[in-house]
Design an enzyme around this catalytic site. Structure first.
Site, short mmCIF file in Angstrom:
data_model
loop_
_atom_site.label_atom_id
_atom_site.label_comp_id
_atom_site.label_asym_id
_atom_site.label_seq_id
_atom_site.Cartn_x
_atom_site.Cartn_y
_atom_site.Cartn_z
N GLY A 1 32.46 43.58 43.69
CA GLY A 1 31.76 44.00 42.46
C GLY A 1 30.28 43.66 42.52
N ARG B 1 34.16 48.21 48.36
CA ARG B 1 35.37 47.54 48.85
C ARG B 1 35.80 48.33 50.07
NH1 ARG B 1 36.03 46.40 43.23
NH2 ARG B 1 35.77 44.15 43.04
N SER B 2 36.39 47.65 51.03
CA SER B 2 36.75 48.33 52.27
C SER B 2 38.15 47.97 52.72
CB SER B 2 35.75 47.94 53.37
OG SER B 2 36.19 48.41 54.62
N ASP C 1 35.13 35.67 46.47
CA ASP C 1 35.91 34.94 47.48
C ASP C 1 36.70 35.88 48.41
OD1 ASP C 1 37.58 35.54 45.41
OD2 ASP C 1 38.22 33.48 45.03
N SER D 1 35.54 38.70 49.62
CA SER D 1 34.56 39.07 50.65
C SER D 1 34.35 37.93 51.64
CB SER D 1 33.22 39.41 50.01
OG SER D 1 33.39 40.42 49.05
N THR E 1 29.46 37.07 41.28
CA THR E 1 30.44 37.76 40.42
C THR E 1 30.16 37.38 38.98
OG1 THR E 1 32.74 37.83 39.69
CG2 THR E 1 32.13 35.92 40.98
N ASP F 1 32.30 37.17 36.75
CA ASP F 1 33.43 36.42 36.20
C ASP F 1 33.24 34.90 36.32
OD1 ASP F 1 34.68 38.74 35.52
OD2 ASP F 1 35.99 38.80 37.27
N ASP G 1 34.16 32.86 38.59
CA ASP G 1 35.49 32.27 38.84
C ASP G 1 35.70 31.88 40.31
OD1 ASP G 1 35.55 34.78 39.92
OD2 ASP G 1 37.47 35.36 39.05
N ARG H 1 27.25 41.70 14.96
CA ARG H 1 27.21 40.81 13.80
C ARG H 1 26.37 41.42 12.66
NH1 ARG H 1 28.12 35.55 12.48
NH2 ARG H 1 28.54 34.76 14.55
N ARG I 1 39.54 39.25 33.89
CA ARG I 1 41.00 39.48 33.96
C ARG I 1 41.77 38.18 34.11
NH1 ARG I 1 40.38 43.61 37.85
NH2 ARG I 1 39.64 45.35 36.64
N GLY J 1 28.93 31.87 17.85
CA GLY J 1 29.56 31.38 16.63
C GLY J 1 30.75 32.21 16.19
N ALA J 2 31.55 32.69 17.15
CA ALA J 2 32.71 33.51 16.80
C ALA J 2 33.81 32.65 16.15
CB ALA J 2 33.25 34.20 18.04
N GLU J 3 34.59 33.28 15.30
CA GLU J 3 35.66 32.55 14.61
C GLU J 3 36.89 32.38 15.48
OE1 GLU J 3 33.80 34.96 12.75
OE2 GLU J 3 32.78 33.14 12.07
N ARG K 1 37.83 46.47 13.83
CA ARG K 1 37.29 47.38 14.84
C ARG K 1 37.19 46.66 16.19
NH1 ARG K 1 38.24 50.35 11.40
NH2 ARG K 1 36.94 51.89 10.35
N HIS L 1 31.74 48.05 31.62
CA HIS L 1 30.80 47.89 32.74
C HIS L 1 29.35 47.69 32.33
CE1 HIS L 1 34.29 49.01 35.04
NE2 HIS L 1 33.66 48.54 36.10
#
Ligand code: ADP
Length: 316
Positions: free
Chosen positions: A11, A72-73, A103, A105, A126, A128, A130, A155, A172, A186-188, A245, A251
């Protein structure tokens, strides 16, 4: 070592272009000849390898994505194609590679090194965030800033029109983007793959908050969370009694003008990668830790799974 090449694999992330620019500058400062490999391992097999010049990188520092493209290959997983890749590098006298990727790659490059002694240094890239062994992967800060801008915009409308808004981020298997975004916006509510949440436990509290005057909720959910965004929407509408909603960012999180932090990290990662190859390190990954930049072996990086910081997880 005179000739050194760079490729992007897996990616793409914002920050790769600043890395390419500095790759050309820093190799030339060290009297090395820089090469670009276009289209990741696919391009390595198809001999899309070209000497790089300052001209190739002029004006790209502000652009997301990667000028040399990524891919990707499937073919690179086969020995016969890796032999072709090796022959292509030999023909240009290249024995050292810098890999911007994840990782997967790095694991592919490790096999390539063991077969053909092409040295490499991996730069974790990446959104992510991760990859085991590093606290930071190139591209994460830009992605977080794009998510921040989107959530702030949502917001604005949420506060003007009583609804529960659900923003889905990438991730993911790792909830880093969602968790940091929830914490900093500050999400609930925040749902991530690392933690199972019983929505029922929030019901009384959320209903009380509405009674006490709350007119909207903001939830951040990682795409790999145990509950899906549509389940969460349903729950808000059926169990909490508020219209809901969903916004899937998708992406858009991977693109965009690289942040200052990613430009600076790209610069530092490249310095460390080229220094490693000059020093003769053969199969290392540059990791950013609480001790600063350190070189780790590919085995260490791919042998374990990245875990979220427990202090961040405590937010949930
Ligand atoms: P990421 O680097 O982002 O983790 P992938 O896991 O998709 O991305 O890996 C990128 C590429 O690395 C694959 O398309 C493949 O070419 C190569 N690769 C991954 N694993 C291997 C392997 N075991 N052997 C050879 N090549 C591999």
């Amino acid at each position: 070592m005179n000739n050194i090449a760079i490729l992007c694999s897996g990616g793409d992330v914002s920050g790769m272009n600043p890395a390419l620019k500095h790759f050309v500058e820093y190799t030339k400062q060290n009297n090395l000849t820089p090469y670009f490999i276009y289209d990741g391992y696919e391009g390595l097999i198809d001999n899309k390898i070209q000497e790089a010049s300052y001209k190739d990188v002029s004006g790209i520092i502000t652009r997301g994505g990667t000028k040399i493209r990524s891919a990707r290959s499937k073919r690179f997983k086969e020995k016969k194609y890796r032999q072709i890749a090796k022959d292509n590098l030999d023909a240009k006298g290249i024995d050292s590679l810098v890999i911007l990727g994840g990782d997967g790659s790095f694991a592919g490059m490790d096999i390539f090194y063991k077969e053909h002694k092409i040295k490499f240094c991996g730069i974790p890239s990446t959104i992510d965030n991760d990859i085991y062994g590093t606290e930071y992967c190139l591209g994460v800060d830009t992605a977080l800033n794009i998510i921040k801008t989107s959530i702030d915009a949502i917001r604005d409308t949420a506060s003007s029109f009583g609804r529960a808004f659900i923003v889905e981020t990438m991730g993911r298997e790792c909830g880093y983007l969602a968790l940091v975004s929830a914490l900093t916006s500050g999400a609930e509510l925040c749902l991530i793959p690392e933690k199972e949440v019983a929505l029922k436990e929030y019901e009384d509290d959320f209903k009380t908050q509405i009674k006490n005057g709350r007119s909207y909720f903001l939830s951040i959910i990682a795409e790999g969370a145990k509950h899906s965004s549509s389940e969460l929407k349903e729950w808000f509408e059926q169990s909490i009694g508020i219209e809901s909603r969903v916004t899937v960012l998708g992406h858009v999180q991977r693109g965009g003008n690289p942040s200052i932090y990613d430009r600076l990290m790209a610069y530092k990662f490249i310095n460390y990668a080229i220094d490693a190859l000059i020093m003769g390190k053969d199969e290392s990954v540059i990791c950013y830790t609480n001790k600063g930049f350190v070189y780790k072996s590919i085995q260490e990086v791919v042998s374990q799974k990245y875990a979220l910081d427990t202090k961040l997880l405590a937010y949930l």
